[in-house]
Design an enzyme around this catalytic site. Sequence first.
Site, PDB file in Angstrom:
ATOM      1  N   ASP A 161       0.841  -1.198   0.000  1.00 51.90           N
ATOM      2  CA  ASP A 161       0.000   0.000   0.000  1.00 51.90           C
ATOM      3  C   ASP A 161       0.880   1.254   0.000  1.00 51.90           C
ATOM      4  OD1 ASP A 161      -2.010   1.825   0.389  1.00 51.90           O
ATOM      5  OD2 ASP A 161      -2.896   0.810   2.114  1.00 51.90           O
TER       6      ASP A 161
ATOM      7  N   GLY B 153      -5.013   3.434  -7.942  1.00 52.48           N
ATOM      8  CA  GLY B 153      -5.187   3.677  -9.378  1.00 52.48           C
ATOM      9  C   GLY B 153      -4.336   4.813  -9.923  1.00 52.48           C
TER      10      GLY B 153
ATOM     11  N   ASP C  26     -10.562   4.053  -1.541  1.00 49.21           N
ATOM     12  CA  ASP C  26     -11.192   3.030  -0.696  1.00 49.21           C
ATOM     13  C   ASP C  26     -12.706   2.948  -0.873  1.00 49.21           C
ATOM     14  OD1 ASP C  26      -8.616   2.895   0.202  1.00 49.21           O
ATOM     15  OD2 ASP C  26      -9.118   3.076   2.325  1.00 49.21           O
TER      16      ASP C  26
HETATM   17  C1  GLA Z   1      -5.473   2.257   2.732  1.00 50.75           C
HETATM   18  C2  GLA Z   1      -5.976   1.116   1.867  1.00 50.75           C
HETATM   19  C3  GLA Z   1      -7.028   0.331   2.625  1.00 50.75           C
HETATM   20  C4  GLA Z   1      -6.415  -0.211   3.918  1.00 50.75           C
HETATM   21  C5  GLA Z   1      -5.851   0.927   4.738  1.00 50.75           C
HETATM   22  C6  GLA Z   1      -5.071   0.412   5.939  1.00 50.75           C
HETATM   23  O1  GLA Z   1      -6.462   3.196   2.971  1.00 50.75           O
HETATM   24  O2  GLA Z   1      -6.504   1.602   0.670  1.00 50.75           O
HETATM   25  O3  GLA Z   1      -7.513  -0.734   1.843  1.00 50.75           O
HETATM   26  O4  GLA Z   1      -5.417  -1.131   3.603  1.00 50.75           O
HETATM   27  O5  GLA Z   1      -4.969   1.751   3.972  1.00 50.75           O
HETATM   28  O6  GLA Z   1      -4.435   1.426   6.669  1.00 50.75           O
END
Ligand code: GLA
Length: 414
Positions: free
Chosen positions: A170, A217, A238
Site C-alpha cells: 500500500d 489507481g 477506498d
Molecule cells: C489504505 C488502503 C485500505 C487499507 C488501509 C489500511 O487506505 O486503501 O484498503 O489497507 O490503507 O491502513
Amino acid sequence: MNSIRRATLRAAALRLALNCLTLCLAFICFAALSFAPGSRAQSPQVPQIAATPPMGWNSWNHFARKIDDATVRAQADAMVASGMRDAGYIYINIDDTWEGDRDAQGFIHSNSKFPDMKALADYVHGKGLKLGIYSSPGAKTCAGYEGSLNHEDQDAQTYAAWGIDYLKYDLCSFRDVMKTAATPEAAHQMMADAYVKMRDALKKAGRPIVYSFCQYGLDAVWQWGPAAGANLWRTTGDISDHYARMETIGFSQAGLAKFAGPGHWNDPDMLEVGNGGMNTEEYKTHMSLWVILAAPLLAGNDLSTMTPETIALLTNREVIAVDQDPAGKQGDRVWAEGPMEIWSKPMADGSQAVGMFNRHSAPMTFSVDFAKLGFSGAVKVRDLWADKDLGAMSGAYRATVPGHGVILLRVWPR
Ligand code: GLA
C-alpha cells in the site's frame, strides 16, 4: 522471354526463402515463449499464480485496527464452517496494524496482537487456506505502522519464512518520498521502481506470493502494473459500506477490461457484503458487478457472525463461476440509458454473463437485446440469483429490475 522467365524464377525463389525465414523465426519465437522461465505456457505442475481472480477475506473493511491473532483464527474457522472455503475463498489476509518493531539487524517483528506469525500461518494452512499480509513501500503504513522502505529484501525473506502467500503493498507514506521528485514523471518512476523493488525481493525470497498493488489507481496503474509484477492492482480509492460509494467505484470500471487476464487483475477494492450498510438488492449489485468485472473477491465482513442471507450472497456457485471463469476475460458496459445499464462478460464456453443493473432507487423495466450482445438467433437464458432457467428465447428479454438492484443472467447460444 528468357530474361523474363529468369526474373520470375528469381522472384519465386526469393519468396520461398522469405517464407522459410518467416517460418523459422515464428518457430524460434514460439520455442522461446514456451520454454522461457515464468512464461504463460507453464507446465501443469506449476500452476500460474492468481490464474483466476484471488478469492478470500481481508481484515480491514470490518475490523480495521481491531484485528489480532484470535480474530484471524476465528475468521479462518468460519471460512471453513460457512462453506466459503469450498466455494473458492482461500486467502485470509491480515491488513494494516500487525506490524511491530525491527530488531537490531533490521528484521521486522509482529506486534503484541500477533504473538507468533509463523504459528498463525501454520494454523491457517492447516485448514486448507492461505495467509496474506500487508505492508507499504513507504517508511510508514497508512495507519502509521512500520513500512518496508529500505528493508524490502528482509521483509520478503521474513514473509517467506513465516509462510505468507499474499502481500498487499500500500503506497501510503511513499507519497512523501515522491514529493521530492523534480517532475511528475520522476515521481511516477520512483513509485514504479518501489513496486518493482518489492517484486524482485519477493522473487528472491523464493516463495510464490500473490503481489497486490494498492496505490488507488494512480498514474493509470493498469497500464504499467503488470510489467512491475502486479497480480492485481487497486483501480480506485477506498470502498465503504454505502451504496453510493460502491456504485461510484463499480460502475466507473468501464474501459479497463482489456488490462485484465489470468495472473493480472483490476481490483476495484474489497467486498462490503454482510457489513450492514446496504440492503440485499444493493449487495446483489455489488457481487454481480464485481463478478462481471472479474474482480478479486475478498470478503470484508465478520465471517464468524454471518446471517444465512450473507452466506448465500457470498457463496452462490453460479455467480462465483462468472468471476472465476478460466478465460479470465473482464466484462464491460454494453448499454446505458440513464440509470439503466447492461454489462456483459464473455465466458470460456461461448456464453455470456449479463447484468441488467438499475441505479435508480425505484424499479425500472427495460430489455436486453441478445443480437446487440452478439448472439445471432435463439439463446438459452438462466437467471443466476433466482436459480431459474428462463428457457429458450430470441430477440430480447424484458424485465423489471428492483431499485438499486440487478438481474444477473447467463446466456448461451442455442
Ligand atoms: C489504505 C488502503 C485500505 C487499507 C488501509 C489500511 O487506505 O486503501 O484498503 O489497507 O490503507 O491502513
